[in-house]
Scaffold this active site. Structure first.
Site, PDB file in Angstrom:
ATOM      1  N   ASN C  29      -6.023   2.559  -7.404  1.00  0.00           N
ATOM      2  CA  ASN C  29      -7.252   1.973  -7.036  1.00  0.00           C
ATOM      3  C   ASN C  29      -6.730   0.853  -5.725  1.00  0.00           C
ATOM      4  OD1 ASN C  29      -6.221  -0.395  -8.799  1.00  0.00           O
ATOM      5  ND2 ASN C  29      -6.631   0.921 -10.236  1.00  0.00           N
ATOM      6  N   SER C  45     -14.124   2.167 -11.922  1.00  0.00           N
ATOM      7  CA  SER C  45     -13.531   2.617 -12.985  1.00  0.00           C
ATOM      8  C   SER C  45     -13.664   4.128 -13.469  1.00  0.00           C
ATOM      9  CB  SER C  45     -13.595   1.977 -14.226  1.00  0.00           C
ATOM     10  OG  SER C  45     -12.771   2.438 -15.137  1.00  0.00           O
ATOM     11  N   GLY C  46     -12.569   4.878 -13.283  1.00  0.00           N
ATOM     12  CA  GLY C  46     -12.704   6.284 -13.667  1.00  0.00           C
ATOM     13  C   GLY C  46     -13.513   7.116 -12.850  1.00  0.00           C
ATOM     14  N   SER C  75     -12.789  -1.104 -11.596  1.00  0.00           N
ATOM     15  CA  SER C  75     -11.424  -0.586 -12.138  1.00  0.00           C
ATOM     16  C   SER C  75     -11.043  -1.460 -13.314  1.00  0.00           C
ATOM     17  CB  SER C  75     -10.592  -0.582 -11.017  1.00  0.00           C
ATOM     18  OG  SER C  75      -9.166  -0.499 -11.703  1.00  0.00           O
ATOM     19  N   HIS C  96      -2.882  -0.039  -6.177  1.00  0.00           N
ATOM     20  CA  HIS C  96      -2.087   0.106  -7.469  1.00  0.00           C
ATOM     21  C   HIS C  96      -2.136   1.775  -7.530  1.00  0.00           C
ATOM     22  CE1 HIS C  96      -0.538   0.738 -11.242  1.00  0.00           C
ATOM     23  NE2 HIS C  96      -1.797   0.941 -11.932  1.00  0.00           N
ATOM     24  N   HIS C  98      -0.160   5.418  -9.604  1.00  0.00           N
ATOM     25  CA  HIS C  98       1.032   6.155 -10.413  1.00  0.00           C
ATOM     26  C   HIS C  98       1.990   6.909  -9.470  1.00  0.00           C
ATOM     27  CE1 HIS C  98      -0.414   4.898 -14.699  1.00  0.00           C
ATOM     28  NE2 HIS C  98      -0.967   3.924 -13.549  1.00  0.00           N
ATOM     29  N   ASP C 121      12.588  -2.039   7.181  1.00  0.00           N
ATOM     30  CA  ASP C 121      11.492  -2.153   7.922  1.00  0.00           C
ATOM     31  C   ASP C 121      10.332  -2.556   7.191  1.00  0.00           C
ATOM     32  OD1 ASP C 121      12.735  -1.355  10.375  1.00  0.00           O
ATOM     33  OD2 ASP C 121      12.105   1.089   9.995  1.00  0.00           O
ATOM     34  N   HIS C 172       5.291   0.737 -16.387  1.00  0.00           N
ATOM     35  CA  HIS C 172       4.033   1.349 -15.966  1.00  0.00           C
ATOM     36  C   HIS C 172       4.266   2.179 -14.292  1.00  0.00           C
ATOM     37  CE1 HIS C 172      -0.395  -0.471 -15.359  1.00  0.00           C
ATOM     38  NE2 HIS C 172      -0.086   0.774 -14.891  1.00  0.00           N
ATOM     39  N   TYR C 230       8.202  -4.403  18.083  1.00  0.00           N
ATOM     40  CA  TYR C 230       8.067  -2.974  17.810  1.00  0.00           C
ATOM     41  C   TYR C 230       6.468  -2.746  17.764  1.00  0.00           C
ATOM     42  CZ  TYR C 230       7.699   1.388  14.871  1.00  0.00           C
ATOM     43  OH  TYR C 230       7.383   2.652  14.356  1.00  0.00           O
TER      44      TYR C 230
END
Lengths: 239, 239, 239, 239
Positions: C29, C45-46, C75, C96, C98, C121, C172, C230
């Site tokens: 999310n 959420s979901g 979420s 966030h 996984h 960097d 997590h 840069y």
């Protein structure tokens, strides 16, 4: 099979190994054979896959190795393919790739034990690795001698190349084959997949052991040979 | 659910496991069950995924295993699926694949501890591995006995198959399931992902330990059961 | 920024993390904040990514956490995001995921040292890992307390969250952030990439050491801060 | 080659390294040189690949480093490229990436021995790693000095940059080059592939050894130099 149909099949198989993720750049080649006509068909040398057409496939006399027809040069690995067809009489397609995990095993100089049923469904036991080639074998007729060390490896242990349709050439990479061009491609895919899984298995458990012979028999023989009952062409009732 | 709707759902799920990268060649099959109608639906044996149509799905009598309707043979793994449906009464979909990392754990003969919340969100603890099958179990009714060793593994520890919706069959690979066909597919995806992450976790830290029970409870139970508050169908206010 | 523009940016960023390969299923999310308007916007959420539309993004009051407008639930990680925005005043986007390798480091409970310039960097030193959460922190207001242990980890070492725009929550997975929503996405991509490279580095050389401070300074500061040279918006001449 | 043709070739090569999976975000740049015209062409700094057009490529005077024509800033790595062109007189294209496995070797500070024929087909021996740079080299003219340590590494062992068309900069990543821009891209692809295979080889067998010199000679020389017989432009008959 007419030359054109074989060229088409070999061309398609060359594209299939790219689609299966086995090939980077031009590192790979597939050939097929028509034993009745005494010819083999193979990918030309160093041609980019996205420019390859069926017509480019090179036809050679299986016995003499002479190129028949147009002028493209065959893959530099042609003498290996030709020697394998001559020595392994039941195979009709050969695939050579530098697929990443199979090459890693070949570079490690390690054979791949049968650690699970994915392997057992297609290879009836350990996938062997050749001995390193000697200086004189490399200097003279290197590609032909690559075939020689492969065949030597199968003969010394009495391994049937139809039951173990592939090998790792030490310090080089995999060759796979099959009773058809399509099955050779399938076995090349399986060899890479089995190589990756076996590497991860040993990373998880350095003491992992091969599956029992009875499980190996069950899986290989339910897909191959007279008692097979996998797929749609079976002759026995399923429980 | 009418047969046609279940065939459509099972067909779609078979395509979904390919799209999710869990399948090479034809190594995988999904089934679904209609417990009221007493039937199960499964992929036919050895048919290439890109030629598969919903109509090809095979319908069987759940109790007798007899094929109903047309003549395609069901997946050779059908007896495993059927036994699981008979023993695990709350599941309605099953997925079997040879996904790469889950197979590696199965070949290593190691169960997958719950090392993090990704795992805990879907599996309420360790994902078990079966014992190796014995010679007589392999010789006779092998696929049926594959189901037997799975169920045995869950029964001996009193594990609820709805809370641990998957297993590793030693030397073979993963089976996952769920309370719907779609959830079975999701759990198969999670199992492969968790297997990959757990392997890397141990490579980074061989002494890594499972998460605390309280964190496991929190994650599993916020998505499952009466107190769930994840997604859009929740019944409680969110803090 | 108008609510609609922020919803559009957050929606796009949620798609970007999928396109970048950081997300499986619905595990991820992104949120953004409009500090002047006192609101934050986050993914519902979901909801499956392929059905997500910009309008679905949930708007909340940054101070109270109350949902403004339509009825989709935000979420479940919203309290973590909100706490981070409240404590880290210079960030305007949070991601966030996984993602596989970052999760593996989080599960291993190991921080990621700065082993090379790719890392330098974007992250000005070690990427920290939180302490494990305690039972009471998990039982009550778990997602809020996830934010608490993150902030605690930065405060105890005096780390600037703009210079280290990400963290691993033990057991997590990763949170990354940035001074814009787009930069948060970029930092999440870098965190996963750096996690993969660092794992491989240690597999190749278990004694690998972080780069020297002077090289870290050079790389981070040539892209960030007043002396940056840069990209196309620089203020100094290039040698 | 006209400026426009070189800009087109360099632009295409910059897209090719993305398509080959060597690039994340904007981490990568390709340059080419026209030695007769005394110019080099390189990617602009920090521009997203999907917005890049051939016209954006920056033209510089090879001797002075001055930008010719429009105002986009060249890649911050330009001084490295320019120094390599000045010192390695036979190369005409350079590729710098942060490709994942090559970076891991660079971060590990380890050179890549020639473990197999995939490597030998393109790199005539070990791929070297530079020494770490010293503080003063980093503080002043860092990118120029990156070129200096590369060249130093080749000079000290008398390595021919045409025979070893790439290097690992310690703690940073790979540079590859070639006698054309296209060959530089090919060598960058090979370097990443060889880095991955070599890592896996050592994971499988920590005692793996380089291939024999005679096999290295055979593979490198059948593709390079006067006796080459690979591809369609050969001058010798094939056995």
């Amino acid at each position: 099979m007419a030359h054109d149909a074989l060229k088409e099949a070999v061309w398609q198989a060359n594209l299939d190994i790219v689609a299966a993720g086995l090939v980077e750049l031009t590192w790979g080649n597939v050939s097929g054979v028509d034993r009745e006509a005494g010819i083999m068909v193979i990918k030309p040398s160093g041609v980019a896959y996205d420019r390859l057409i069926a017509e480019d496939m090179v036809v050679l006399d299986l016995e003499t190795g002479a190129v028949l027809g147009h002028g493209l040069r065959p893959s530099s690995d042609t003498p290996t393919h030709r020697y394998l067809y001559q020595q392994f009489e039941d195979i009709e397609g050969i695939v050579h790739t530098h697929s990443s995990h199979a090459v890693s095993w070949a570079q490690a100089g390690c054979e791949i034990p049968c650690l699970g049923t994915t392997h057992a469904d297609h290879f009836y036991g350990t996938i062997p690795v050749t001995r390193p080639m000697q200086a004189e074998e490399i200097h003279e007729a290197y590609e032909y001698n690559t075939g020689v060390v492969i065949v030597e490896r199968f003969r010394e242990d009495g391994v049937d190349p139809v039951q173990i349709p592939g090998v790792l050439v030490a310090g080089h990479g995999p060759f796979a084959w099959g009773t058809t061009v399509q099955k050779a491609v399938e076995n090349a895919i399986v060899l890479e997949s089995v190589a990756r899984m076996a590497m991860h298995t040993y990373l998880l458990n350095p003491s992992a052991t091969p599956i029992d012979q009875v499980l190996l028999d069950k899986h290989f023989l339910r897909k191959h040979g007279p008692g097979a009952y996998y797929g749609q062409q079976a002759t026995k009732e399923q429980t």
